[in-house]
Design a protein around this motif. Structure first.
Motif, short mmCIF file in Angstrom:
data_model
loop_
_atom_site.label_atom_id
_atom_site.label_comp_id
_atom_site.label_asym_id
_atom_site.label_seq_id
_atom_site.Cartn_x
_atom_site.Cartn_y
_atom_site.Cartn_z
N GLY A 195 19.14 -21.39 -2.48
CA GLY A 195 18.96 -22.67 -1.81
C GLY A 195 18.17 -23.68 -2.64
N ASN A 196 18.18 -23.49 -3.93
CA ASN A 196 17.42 -24.36 -4.82
C ASN A 196 18.34 -24.87 -5.92
N VAL A 197 18.95 -26.04 -5.68
CA VAL A 197 19.85 -26.63 -6.67
C VAL A 197 19.38 -28.03 -7.02
N ILE A 198 19.75 -28.47 -8.18
CA ILE A 198 19.26 -29.72 -8.74
C ILE A 198 19.58 -30.93 -7.85
N THR A 199 20.63 -30.83 -7.06
CA THR A 199 21.00 -31.95 -6.20
C THR A 199 20.16 -32.03 -4.93
N ASN A 200 19.36 -31.02 -4.65
CA ASN A 200 18.47 -31.05 -3.48
C ASN A 200 17.29 -31.98 -3.74
N GLU A 201 16.87 -32.65 -2.71
CA GLU A 201 15.73 -33.56 -2.84
C GLU A 201 14.46 -32.83 -3.26
N ASN A 202 14.29 -31.61 -2.79
CA ASN A 202 13.07 -30.85 -3.08
C ASN A 202 13.31 -29.75 -4.13
N TYR A 203 14.21 -30.02 -5.08
CA TYR A 203 14.51 -29.05 -6.13
C TYR A 203 13.25 -28.66 -6.89
N ASP A 204 13.05 -27.34 -7.03
CA ASP A 204 11.88 -26.81 -7.73
C ASP A 204 12.35 -26.18 -9.04
N GLU A 205 12.11 -26.89 -10.14
CA GLU A 205 12.59 -26.41 -11.44
C GLU A 205 11.75 -25.26 -11.99
#
Length: 174
Positions: A79-89
Motif C-alpha cells: 500500500g505504499n506507491v509513489i502515486t500515493n499522497e503519503n508515499y514513504d520512500e
C-alpha cells in the motif's frame, strides 16, 4: 535473439531495468511471469541487479531473488506507491543503497545493461541513469527493448542493440 544471449554471456555483470511494458496494462500476468523466469535463465551464473519502476510486485511472484531487486516506486501489496499522497520512500532506501554499491562495483568491468520496456515514466530512475552508465563505462553495452522507445543516444549507439518489440513477448520467444 542469439545476439542478446551472447552479449549477456560475454559480460562480467548484468544490470536490468524493467519498465511499464512489463505490467498487466500491456501483457497478461502469466506472460509477464514467464518472461521474468526467462530473464532469470538468461542471467543465470552472472552477478546481476534489477531496478523496476513497476509497483505490481510481479517480479517477486516470478521468484526473482528480492535481494537483487530495488523498486523505488513502491509496492501495491504494501500500500505504499509513489502515486500515493503519503508515499514513504524510506522503504526502498536500504535496498537502493545496496544497488548503488553494486553499481559502483561495475566500474571497469564488462557490464551488459538490459533495459526491458522502460519508457518515459520516471526516466530519472532507469532510462537516463542507465544511458549514463553505458556512456561512462566504456566496457558497457546496452540492450534496449521497447515497443515504441527503443532508440539510444548517439554517444552509446555503437555499443547498443535496440529492438522495437514488446519485451515480454520478445523474451518469451527466446
Amino acid at each position: 535473439m542469439k545476439q542478446i544471449e551472447t552479449m549477456i554471456q560475454e559480460s562480467d555483470m548484468v544490470l536490468i531495468g524493467v519498465g511499464d511494458e512489463f505490467t498487466e496494462k500491456k501483457n497478461s500476468g502469466d506472460d509477464i511471469l514467464k518472461a521474468y523466469q526467462k530473464l532469470m535463465e538468461l542471467v543465470k551464473g552472472k552477478p546481476w541487479f534489477l531496478v523496476t519502476v513497476n509497483t505490481d510486485d510481479l517480479v517477486y511472484d516470478a521468484g526473482v531473488n528480492s535481494f537483487f531487486v530495488v523498486a523505488p516506486c513502491g509496492s501495491e501489496r504494501r500500500g505504499n506507491v509513489i502515486t500515493n499522497e503519503n508515499y514513504d520512500e524510506s522503504g526502498y532506501l536500504p535496498q537502493w543503497k545496496y544497488y548503488m554499491n553494486w553499481l559502483a562495483s561495475t566500474i571497469g568491468k564488462k557490464l551488459c545493461v538490459l533495459e526491458l520496456g522502460v519508457g518515459m515514466a520516471y526516466p530519472s530512475v532507469i532510462r537516463m541513469p542507465f544511458e549514463r552508465t553505458v556512456q561512462y563505462n566504456q566496457k558497457a553495452s546496452m540492450i534496449r527493448i521497447h515497443s515504441k522507445l527503443a532508440q539510444v543516444p548517439d554517444e552509446i549507439k555503437d555499443r547498443s542493440v535496440c529492438y522495437d518489440e514488446n519485451p515480454v513477448l520478445f523474451l518469451n520467444k527466446l
